[in-house]
Design a protein around this motif. Structure first.
Motif, PDB file in Angstrom:
ATOM      1  N   THR A  62       0.847  -1.188   0.000  1.00 47.55           N
ATOM      2  CA  THR A  62       0.000   0.000   0.000  1.00 47.55           C
ATOM      3  C   THR A  62       0.882   1.238   0.000  1.00 47.55           C
ATOM      4  O   THR A  62       1.869   1.292   0.734  1.00 47.55           O
ATOM      5  N   ILE A  63       0.518   2.204  -0.812  1.00 43.02           N
ATOM      6  CA  ILE A  63       1.141   3.522  -0.754  1.00 43.02           C
ATOM      7  C   ILE A  63       0.052   4.496  -0.321  1.00 43.02           C
ATOM      8  O   ILE A  63      -1.018   4.554  -0.926  1.00 43.02           O
ATOM      9  N   LEU A  64       0.342   5.239   0.731  1.00 40.43           N
ATOM     10  CA  LEU A  64      -0.631   6.164   1.302  1.00 40.43           C
ATOM     11  C   LEU A  64      -0.096   7.588   1.243  1.00 40.43           C
ATOM     12  O   LEU A  64       1.021   7.856   1.688  1.00 40.43           O
ATOM     13  N   GLN A  65      -0.893   8.469   0.678  1.00 41.61           N
ATOM     14  CA  GLN A  65      -0.628   9.903   0.801  1.00 41.61           C
ATOM     15  C   GLN A  65      -1.578  10.370   1.887  1.00 41.61           C
ATOM     16  O   GLN A  65      -2.787  10.453   1.689  1.00 41.61           O
ATOM     17  N   ASP A  66      -1.032  10.592   3.055  1.00 44.87           N
ATOM     18  CA  ASP A  66      -1.843  10.911   4.225  1.00 44.87           C
ATOM     19  C   ASP A  66      -2.195  12.389   4.247  1.00 44.87           C
ATOM     20  O   ASP A  66      -1.540  13.216   3.610  1.00 44.87           O
ATOM     21  N   ILE A 126      -5.238   9.421   0.464  1.00 49.69           N
ATOM     22  CA  ILE A 126      -5.301   8.769  -0.841  1.00 49.69           C
ATOM     23  C   ILE A 126      -4.440   7.508  -0.750  1.00 49.69           C
ATOM     24  O   ILE A 126      -3.286   7.584  -0.330  1.00 49.69           O
ATOM     25  N   ALA A 127      -5.011   6.378  -1.135  1.00 48.96           N
ATOM     26  CA  ALA A 127      -4.271   5.119  -1.050  1.00 48.96           C
ATOM     27  C   ALA A 127      -4.338   4.369  -2.366  1.00 48.96           C
ATOM     28  O   ALA A 127      -5.345   4.412  -3.075  1.00 48.96           O
ATOM     29  N   ILE A 128      -3.251   3.697  -2.666  1.00 49.50           N
ATOM     30  CA  ILE A 128      -3.254   2.739  -3.768  1.00 49.50           C
ATOM     31  C   ILE A 128      -2.765   1.420  -3.205  1.00 49.50           C
ATOM     32  O   ILE A 128      -1.806   1.374  -2.437  1.00 49.50           O
ATOM     33  N   PHE A 129      -3.488   0.375  -3.540  1.00 50.68           N
ATOM     34  CA  PHE A 129      -3.193  -0.967  -3.046  1.00 50.68           C
ATOM     35  C   PHE A 129      -2.761  -1.834  -4.218  1.00 50.68           C
ATOM     36  O   PHE A 129      -3.537  -2.026  -5.155  1.00 50.68           O
ATOM     37  N   LEU A 130      -1.536  -2.343  -4.176  1.00 49.00           N
ATOM     38  CA  LEU A 130      -1.092  -3.363  -5.128  1.00 49.00           C
ATOM     39  C   LEU A 130      -1.600  -4.670  -4.548  1.00 49.00           C
ATOM     40  O   LEU A 130      -1.179  -5.079  -3.470  1.00 49.00           O
TER      41      LEU A 130
END
Length: 183
Positions: A62-66, A126-130
């Motif tokens: 997961t990459i999170l832009q907090d 904003i999150a992106i989940f691989l």
């Protein structure tokens, strides 16, 4: 454009993680991602409560832009205590999920985390989940299995694993124990 760029970043990070373990190839190129905007409407009545329960992410990475202005993200450290992850402008947070733990044969761990309401404000992340491969199962590559590191998990089909977590209400990585290898 942002979603595509951050997806490419997620795959690149996963590939670099694999390279750091001595694996070469484009293992993660075909894996789908999920893009999510999270908006929390924290009020004075919700201060001190959970915005999101304790959980691990089911996918690989997961990459999170907090939210740079509103904190609340907490991770559980090795002692089991919650540790605040204060927002830092211009940064991204990367964590590994359950599928990564199975794939790397337990060498790296999934991260238990939650979001706590600290103040009455709107919080956005904003999150992106691989996630995991669309076809085929995830399992530790043979290079990561040896006499010192026996195979820990049975092969896992990502969508089946996600459904198992939901059906058993096991949101904090406990579902991995159901897939332990007995060899």
């Amino acid at each position: 454009m942002y979603a595509q760029a951050i997806r490419e970043l997620a795959v690149d990070i996963a590939e670099k993680l694999a390279e750091s373990m001595g694996l070469i190839g484009n293992v993660f190129q075909g894996w789908p991602c999920q893009f999510r905007l999270n908006k929390y409407h924290f009020t004075s009545q919700t201060v001190g409560s959970s915005g999101v329960q304790i959980h691990t992410d089911s996918g690989f990475l997961t990459i999170l832009q907090d939210d740079e202005n509103v904190g609340g993200l907490e991770v559980i450290d090795k002692s089991g205590a919650f540790m605040a992850v204060d927002p830092s402008p211009g940064t991204l947070l990367v964590n590994l999920g359950d599928i990564a733990t199975a794939w790397n044969n337990g060498r790296f761990y999934n991260v238990k985390h939650r979001v706590q309401c600290k103040e009455a404000r709107i919080r956005v992340s904003i999150a992106i989940f691989l996630l995991g491969p669309v076809e085929g199962a995830v399992e530790a590559p043979t290079e990561l299995v040896d006499s010192e590191h026996p195979r820990l998990y049975l092969p896992i089909i990502y969508e089946d694993y996600r459904k198992l977590r939901v059906s058993k209400k096991l949101q904090a990585g406990e579902a991995l124990a159901l897939l332990r290898s007995h060899s």
